[in-house]
Write a protein that holds these residues in place. Structure first.
Motif, short mmCIF file in Angstrom:
data_model
loop_
_atom_site.label_atom_id
_atom_site.label_comp_id
_atom_site.label_asym_id
_atom_site.label_seq_id
_atom_site.Cartn_x
_atom_site.Cartn_y
_atom_site.Cartn_z
N ARG A 120 0.83 -1.20 0.00
CA ARG A 120 0.00 0.00 0.00
C ARG A 120 0.86 1.26 0.00
O ARG A 120 0.56 2.24 -0.68
CB ARG A 120 -0.93 -0.04 1.21
N ASN A 121 1.95 1.26 0.76
CA ASN A 121 2.84 2.42 0.82
C ASN A 121 3.50 2.68 -0.54
O ASN A 121 3.68 3.84 -0.95
CB ASN A 121 3.90 2.23 1.90
N LEU A 122 3.87 1.62 -1.24
CA LEU A 122 4.47 1.78 -2.57
C LEU A 122 3.47 2.41 -3.53
O LEU A 122 3.83 3.28 -4.34
CB LEU A 122 4.94 0.43 -3.10
N ILE A 123 2.22 1.97 -3.44
CA ILE A 123 1.19 2.52 -4.32
C ILE A 123 0.95 3.99 -4.02
O ILE A 123 0.88 4.84 -4.93
CB ILE A 123 -0.13 1.73 -4.15
N GLU A 124 0.85 4.33 -2.74
CA GLU A 124 0.49 5.69 -2.35
C GLU A 124 1.63 6.67 -2.51
O GLU A 124 1.44 7.81 -2.97
CB GLU A 124 -0.02 5.71 -0.91
N HIS A 125 2.84 6.25 -2.13
CA HIS A 125 3.95 7.20 -2.07
C HIS A 125 4.84 7.18 -3.31
O HIS A 125 5.56 8.15 -3.58
CB HIS A 125 4.80 6.94 -0.83
N GLU A 126 4.81 6.09 -4.07
CA GLU A 126 5.68 6.00 -5.24
C GLU A 126 4.90 5.73 -6.52
O GLU A 126 5.49 5.44 -7.56
CB GLU A 126 6.73 4.91 -5.02
N ASP A 127 3.57 5.79 -6.41
CA ASP A 127 2.70 5.58 -7.57
C ASP A 127 3.02 4.26 -8.26
O ASP A 127 2.99 4.14 -9.50
CB ASP A 127 2.83 6.74 -8.56
N ALA A 128 3.33 3.25 -7.47
CA ALA A 128 3.64 1.92 -8.01
C ALA A 128 2.36 1.26 -8.52
O ALA A 128 1.25 1.58 -8.09
CB ALA A 128 4.29 1.04 -6.95
N GLU A 129 2.53 0.32 -9.43
CA GLU A 129 1.38 -0.42 -9.95
C GLU A 129 0.85 -1.35 -8.87
O GLU A 129 1.64 -1.97 -8.14
CB GLU A 129 1.80 -1.22 -11.18
N PRO A 130 -0.45 -1.47 -8.72
CA PRO A 130 -1.00 -2.36 -7.70
C PRO A 130 -0.74 -3.82 -8.06
O PRO A 130 -0.45 -4.14 -9.22
CB PRO A 130 -2.50 -2.05 -7.73
N PRO A 131 -0.83 -4.72 -7.10
CA PRO A 131 -0.63 -6.14 -7.38
C PRO A 131 -1.67 -6.65 -8.38
O PRO A 131 -2.73 -6.05 -8.56
CB PRO A 131 -0.84 -6.80 -6.01
N ASP A 132 -1.36 -7.78 -9.02
CA ASP A 132 -2.34 -8.37 -9.93
C ASP A 132 -3.53 -8.90 -9.14
O ASP A 132 -3.52 -8.93 -7.90
CB ASP A 132 -1.69 -9.46 -10.79
N ILE A 133 -4.55 -9.35 -9.85
CA ILE A 133 -5.80 -9.74 -9.20
C ILE A 133 -5.60 -10.90 -8.23
O ILE A 133 -6.19 -10.93 -7.14
CB ILE A 133 -6.87 -10.10 -10.26
N ASP A 134 -4.75 -11.87 -8.58
CA ASP A 134 -4.53 -13.01 -7.68
C ASP A 134 -3.87 -12.58 -6.38
O ASP A 134 -4.24 -13.06 -5.30
CB ASP A 134 -3.67 -14.08 -8.38
N LYS A 135 -2.90 -11.67 -6.48
CA LYS A 135 -2.23 -11.18 -5.27
C LYS A 135 -3.20 -10.35 -4.43
O LYS A 135 -3.19 -10.44 -3.19
CB LYS A 135 -1.01 -10.34 -5.66
N CYS A 136 -4.03 -9.56 -5.08
CA CYS A 136 -5.03 -8.78 -4.33
C CYS A 136 -5.98 -9.70 -3.57
O CYS A 136 -6.32 -9.45 -2.41
CB CYS A 136 -5.82 -7.88 -5.28
N ARG A 137 -6.41 -10.76 -4.22
CA ARG A 137 -7.31 -11.71 -3.56
C ARG A 137 -6.60 -12.43 -2.42
O ARG A 137 -7.22 -12.80 -1.42
CB ARG A 137 -7.87 -12.69 -4.58
#
Length: 253
Positions: A120-137
């Motif tokens: 979550r920190n990578l997404i919010e602070h570094e605009d990283a791509e979110p995990p794929d659907i399997d990782k999210c699940r």
């Protein structure tokens, strides 16, 4: 079990109690319900996250799902901290590590939760791509287990512990209030030599002490007081307390 020095048993401002009783067998006495909203809110946020992954989620849906899982975890941690005075318990680590402090009392295992927070920190602070659907699940399942594993702590809170000597002659009833910085009210029956006017190693302070001799048994006394528990003794008591709630601490520190 006569006292080494005479003590008059009546209302006193302060006395001391041997902490040996904390090694007696113990059990819980009763409990009280917590606010149901403390349980339901985190699950509502979790369900929102799960719904964002329905059908064919976009990148923004996956970002929202991860952010919501973080919110669900934070809500639960804050609820536990407020309900059980976690911030007032002794820390076993040299620097502030919030998740590890929960671990030190047997409440959670932090590794998988930390993985989610890092993503979550990578997404919010570094605009990283979110995990794929399997990782999210996968994270959906991890947070579900985390919430389910801590629900019981917010459903019923233990109000008291009873310690009883091995021979059954003596017992102490502790009314514990974790939400009030682990205030402890104590009453019960102990040998006279468990009580003294002087403090020292292995002794706990008793405030607003009130005691009387036991009729027919001058070698012991019944008393009531406020028990001051700090440092390693509070660590010991808190682990006993959470153990009775089903969260046994088994790691070696």
């Amino acid at each position: 079990c006569a006292l080494r020095r005479p003590v008059s048993f009546h209302v006193r401002r302060s006395m001391y109690l041997l902490a040996d009783f904390l090694h007696w067998p113990y059990s819980d006495s009763d409990g009280s319900g917590c606010d149901d909203a403390l349980i339901s809110r985190a699950h509502e946020i979790w369900r929102h996250s799960k719904e964002r992954l329905a059908d064919d989620p976009s990148e923004l849906d996956r970002i929202d799902a991860i952010s919501s899982l973080r919110r669900a975890v934070n809500h639960r941690l804050k609820a536990l901290t407020a309900s059980y005075g976690i911030d007032t318990l002794p820390s076993l680590r040299s620097r502030k590590q919030s998740l590890e402090k929960f671990q030190d009392y047997g409440l959670i295992r932090p590794a998988l939760i930390k993985d989610l927070l890092a993503v979550r920190n990578l997404i919010e602070h570094e605009d990283a791509e979110p995990p794929d659907i399997d990782k999210c699940r996968y994270f959906i399942d991890i947070v579900w287990y985390f919430l389910k594993s801590t629900d019981s702590l917010l459903h019923i809170r233990i109000d008291s512990l009873i310690y009883q000597s091995e021979d059954g002659q003596y017992d102490l009833f502790l009314r514990i209030q974790p939400e009030k910085q682990w205030k402890v009210l104590i009453k019960g029956k102990v040998p006279n030599d468990f009580l003294s006017e002087e403090g020292g190693d292995g002794k706990l302070q008793l405030r607003d002490f009130n005691a009387k001799k036991v009729r027919g048994n001058p070698q012991c006394a019944t008393f009531s007081a406020i028990l001051i528990v700090e440092g390693d003794w509070l660590l010991h008591l808190a682990r006993d307390y959470f153990g009775m709630a089903g969260y046994w601490y088994e790691d070696h520190v």
